[in-house]
Design a protein around this motif. Structure first.
Motif, short mmCIF file in Angstrom:
data_model
loop_
_atom_site.label_atom_id
_atom_site.label_comp_id
_atom_site.label_asym_id
_atom_site.label_seq_id
_atom_site.Cartn_x
_atom_site.Cartn_y
_atom_site.Cartn_z
N ASP A 135 -9.35 -9.12 13.13
CA ASP A 135 -8.99 -9.77 11.85
C ASP A 135 -7.83 -10.74 12.06
O ASP A 135 -7.85 -11.87 11.56
CB ASP A 135 -8.59 -8.72 10.81
N PRO A 154 -10.73 -8.28 -1.40
CA PRO A 154 -11.59 -7.15 -1.78
C PRO A 154 -10.82 -5.93 -2.27
O PRO A 154 -11.33 -5.16 -3.09
CB PRO A 154 -12.35 -6.84 -0.48
N GLU A 155 -9.59 -5.73 -1.78
CA GLU A 155 -8.78 -4.57 -2.19
C GLU A 155 -7.73 -4.93 -3.23
O GLU A 155 -7.39 -4.10 -4.08
CB GLU A 155 -8.10 -3.95 -0.96
N HIS A 187 -8.05 -12.55 2.84
CA HIS A 187 -8.51 -11.34 3.53
C HIS A 187 -8.34 -10.10 2.64
O HIS A 187 -9.19 -9.20 2.63
CB HIS A 187 -7.72 -11.17 4.83
N ASN A 188 -7.26 -10.07 1.88
CA ASN A 188 -6.94 -8.90 1.06
C ASN A 188 -7.72 -8.83 -0.24
O ASN A 188 -7.71 -7.78 -0.92
CB ASN A 188 -5.44 -8.88 0.72
N ALA A 222 0.81 -1.22 0.00
CA ALA A 222 0.00 0.00 0.00
C ALA A 222 0.84 1.26 0.00
O ALA A 222 0.34 2.35 -0.29
CB ALA A 222 -0.92 0.00 1.22
N ASN A 259 -0.22 -3.13 4.30
CA ASN A 259 -1.15 -4.12 3.78
C ASN A 259 -2.24 -3.45 2.94
O ASN A 259 -2.74 -2.38 3.30
CB ASN A 259 -1.80 -4.90 4.93
N PRO A 260 -2.63 -4.05 1.82
CA PRO A 260 -3.63 -3.40 0.96
C PRO A 260 -5.00 -3.28 1.61
O PRO A 260 -5.82 -2.46 1.20
CB PRO A 260 -3.68 -4.30 -0.27
N ARG A 261 -5.28 -4.09 2.64
CA ARG A 261 -6.53 -3.98 3.38
C ARG A 261 -6.19 -3.97 4.87
O ARG A 261 -5.34 -4.76 5.32
CB ARG A 261 -7.44 -5.17 3.07
#
Length: 382
Positions: A373, A292-293, A289-290, A203, A365-367
């Motif tokens: 979490d 969606p982004e 987890h990531n 990110a 992290n992208p999300r």
């Protein structure tokens, strides 16, 4: 055009037998601190390099007490050994642990800084001793990076990240990796793949050059990981793995790693799980987890790992990347669950607490990964 900076890293010497040319990189140096571990010496991997230094008349003080997940006591002992011998340069020879210790030892020996003042990013601004790094595993990329990770009392991992830690030279000799056991080959190789993936999706500071290197690294690593596992004497495959790990190291030195590493570090600190294996255990869960982004970026990487994914839709390619990585780790023979490496269900809360200390990594992290979490991801991995 995107505005960005890029730090290319050390001068590189690569090729079979290149470790025996190490003395030529230290002209004018008479006393060297040689940081390694007992296993490297036992296997004779350093014999050629040490003989070359001896032929040049270089006095070598060997510090071979580096353990996996090196401790603060070990770092302090290495620095003390360097001061006692009057070291003019430092060589780090081994896996990521000896190289991490060598990086910080070289900096502390050459600078006036106190260690407690430089933890974090960009706080080490003085000049260390000349440093040469020689990896004996194809995975950490530590020879390329400005990062050193040390385990503090209580198991917390803390890092120094600064351009001043970058080695003057890195030496990639595939002959040094021929004797690696399958488990080490697999874990370190997939560690390097995680470096490439997290650099590509970071990110912060992701840029066109880190992207280029990350893609090439992932191509080399994914094409040669199982080949190196199945044919451990294949010099070409070993060389490709070393180069891939190095390119991934340069990539993540500029576009830093993120959530997979943040959740992997507590496994090493609390349970002494090797770093590469820790990353493998958390990789599919953090990537899911990531999604969606990071879905578009994962889709871009998918066909590099598995060309059969190329014609699928974006969502299918992204999901296919995660599955392809999981299959590679299974085929390589790696454990898949936290319970397989001694983690109990009662340990998951503590792991989640520890993961939240990795702010330097989590911010990349992208999300976002919050404490809940992290707890959920550890449970999914358990």
């Amino acid at each position: 055009m995107k505005t960005f900076g890029f730090l290319y890293g050390p001068r590189l010497l690569s090729g079979a037998g290149s470790a025996e040319r190490i003395a030529t990189l230290l002209d004018g140096t008479s006393r060297v601190l040689f940081v390694t571990d007992a296993r490297v010496l036992e296997l004779g991997l350093a014999r050629g390099a040490l003989a070359a230094l001896d032929e040049r008349g270089v006095a070598v003080t060997t510090f071979d007490r580096v353990e996996a997940e090196p401790s603060l006591d070990t770092l302090n002992a290495a620095v003390a050994a360097g001061r006692e011998c009057g070291a003019e340069a430092v060589i780090g020879f081994g896996g990521g642990s000896p190289m991490d210790v060598a990086k910080l030892a070289a900096y502390l020996l050459g600078s006036c800084d106190d260690l407690d003042a430089i933890w974090g990013v960009g706080k080490a601004t003085d000049t260390g001793l000349p440093l040469v790094l020689v990896p004996t595993t194809a995975g950490t990329g530590s020879e390329a990076t400005p990062v050193s990770i040390i385990t503090l009392p209580g198991g917390e991992k803390r890092g120094v990240s600064a351009a001043a830690l970058i080695a003057r030279h890195a030496v990639l000799d595939p002959l040094l990796t021929l004797g690696l056991p399958r488990a080490v080959t697999a874990a370190t190789g997939m560690d390097a793949m995680v470096h490439a993936i997290e650099a590509y999706t970071s990110a912060h500071l992701k840029n066109p050059i880190s992207d280029l290197l990350a893609r090439e690294a992932l191509a080399l690593l994914s094409a040669n990981l199982l080949r190196a596992c199945d044919a451990p004497g294949d010099v070409e495959a070993r060389g490709a793995m070393l180069l891939g790990a190095h390119l991934a190291g340069v990539a993540f030195a500029n576009a830093p790693v993120a959530g997979v590493h943040a959740l992997a570090y507590p496994l090493g600190g609390r349970f002494h799980v090797p770093h590469g294996l820790s990353n493998v255990l958390m990789l599919p869960h953090v990537l899911n987890h990531n999604l969606p982004e990071a879905m578009p970026l994962y889709a871009e990487l998918a066909a590099i790992v598995d060309p059969s994914l190329a014609d699928l839709g974006r969502q299918a390619r992204a999901a296919g990347l995660i599955e392809a990585l999981r299959r590679q780790s299974i085929t390589a023979g790696m454990p898949q669950r936290l319970r397989d490496v001694g983690v109990n269900a009662a340990d998951l809360d503590g792991l989640a607490d520890d993961a939240m200390l990795q702010e330097r990594l989590l911010r990349n992290n992208p999300r976002p990964i919050e404490r809940a979490d992290a707890r959920r991801l550890y449970e999914a991995a358990w």
